[in-house]
Design a protein around this motif. Sequence first.
Motif, mmCIF file in Angstrom:
data_model
loop_
_atom_site.group_PDB
_atom_site.id
_atom_site.type_symbol
_atom_site.label_atom_id
_atom_site.label_comp_id
_atom_site.label_asym_id
_atom_site.label_seq_id
_atom_site.Cartn_x
_atom_site.Cartn_y
_atom_site.Cartn_z
ATOM 1 N N TYR A 44 6.544 2.983 -13.815
ATOM 2 C CA TYR A 44 6.729 3.141 -12.373
ATOM 3 C C TYR A 44 5.646 3.996 -11.723
ATOM 4 O O TYR A 44 5.593 4.091 -10.501
ATOM 5 N N ALA A 45 4.769 4.621 -12.525
ATOM 6 C CA ALA A 45 3.691 5.447 -11.963
ATOM 7 C C ALA A 45 2.439 5.238 -12.801
ATOM 8 O O ALA A 45 1.903 4.136 -12.846
ATOM 9 N N ARG A 68 11.569 6.083 -7.332
ATOM 10 C CA ARG A 68 10.325 6.775 -7.638
ATOM 11 C C ARG A 68 10.074 7.836 -6.569
ATOM 12 O O ARG A 68 10.214 7.581 -5.372
ATOM 13 N N CYS A 69 9.694 9.032 -6.997
ATOM 14 C CA CYS A 69 9.357 10.067 -6.014
ATOM 15 C C CYS A 69 8.393 11.079 -6.626
ATOM 16 O O CYS A 69 8.375 11.287 -7.835
ATOM 17 N N LEU A 70 7.619 11.686 -5.755
ATOM 18 C CA LEU A 70 6.628 12.692 -6.154
ATOM 19 C C LEU A 70 7.278 14.067 -6.006
ATOM 20 O O LEU A 70 6.937 14.848 -5.128
ATOM 21 N N PHE A 88 4.987 12.022 -10.580
ATOM 22 C CA PHE A 88 6.112 11.169 -10.236
ATOM 23 C C PHE A 88 7.216 11.265 -11.277
ATOM 24 O O PHE A 88 6.981 11.538 -12.450
ATOM 25 N N THR A 89 8.413 10.985 -10.805
ATOM 26 C CA THR A 89 9.552 10.851 -11.685
ATOM 27 C C THR A 89 10.507 9.837 -11.079
ATOM 28 O O THR A 89 10.291 9.327 -9.976
ATOM 29 N N CYS A 96 13.931 1.041 -7.485
ATOM 30 C CA CYS A 96 12.505 1.231 -7.766
ATOM 31 C C CYS A 96 11.918 -0.046 -8.336
ATOM 32 O O CYS A 96 12.480 -0.628 -9.278
ATOM 33 N N ALA A 180 -1.798 10.504 -7.031
ATOM 34 C CA ALA A 180 -0.956 9.786 -6.081
ATOM 35 C C ALA A 180 -1.674 8.547 -5.550
ATOM 36 O O ALA A 180 -1.073 7.467 -5.434
ATOM 37 N N THR A 183 -1.843 5.838 -8.223
ATOM 38 C CA THR A 183 -0.545 5.193 -8.397
ATOM 39 C C THR A 183 -0.282 4.214 -7.259
ATOM 40 O O THR A 183 0.166 3.080 -7.490
ATOM 41 N N ASP A 194 4.637 0.788 -1.936
ATOM 42 C CA ASP A 194 5.512 1.960 -1.866
ATOM 43 C C ASP A 194 5.258 2.654 -0.528
ATOM 44 O O ASP A 194 4.318 3.429 -0.375
ATOM 45 N N LEU A 197 5.382 6.562 -0.465
ATOM 46 C CA LEU A 197 4.150 7.153 -0.966
ATOM 47 C C LEU A 197 3.023 6.978 0.048
ATOM 48 O O LEU A 197 2.212 7.890 0.255
#
Length: 205
Positions: A44-45, A68-70, A88-89, A96, A180, A183, A194, A197
């Motif tokens: 995902y990243a 997905r988020c930073l 990211f996680t 996602c 970022a 990604t 995204d 993002l």
Amino acid sequence: MAEPRRRLTQPHDPALRDGARMMADALDQWRTQGPRPDLWVFAYASLVWRPEFEAVEQRMARVHGHHRCLQMWSRVNRGTPERPGLVFTLLPGGSCSGLALRVPHEQVEALMPTLWAREMPNPVYDPKWLLCQTAQGPVRALAFTLSRRSPSFTGHLSPERYREIFMHSRGRYGTTLDYAQQTFEGLLQHGIHDRALERLLKLMT
């Protein structure tokens, strides 16, 4: 498809976690999936644009129940202890889009230590088996997620805080901003836009 064995609970403090035990549990869970199962990994990243292993198949995939988020602190790879960066996680909630990467059965046990060294040098993530919806049918894939109770979870960050991190945070693999952007562009190459993002990156324009 057989359900993998429930993973053992680990404390949230990385200093108290046993990364080797977590990898052994993941391998045990993989083995329960059937005779000679292949391994699916949800990317995902950075695994989208720099997997560092050769997948024999990749599928566009969507996971429901995580997004997905930073919002994970990085004090080595994309920042320092004095000026943390972000990576990211997957956090609970939402959905996602990413890639499901397939590793052949006979390569899994050799690959897993390399994958673990990359994703879990400090055992911060919670490895989970998530159901990925693909055009060819559902697959259960290993994914690296984060609990909101983890000390590595940033909580809410203001636009000003993101801008500060993008401007100043750099670790052994480069800046948070570069990570970022790579990604975002890597996802776009697979047709994944995204927008959350994109809004963060526009803070630097």
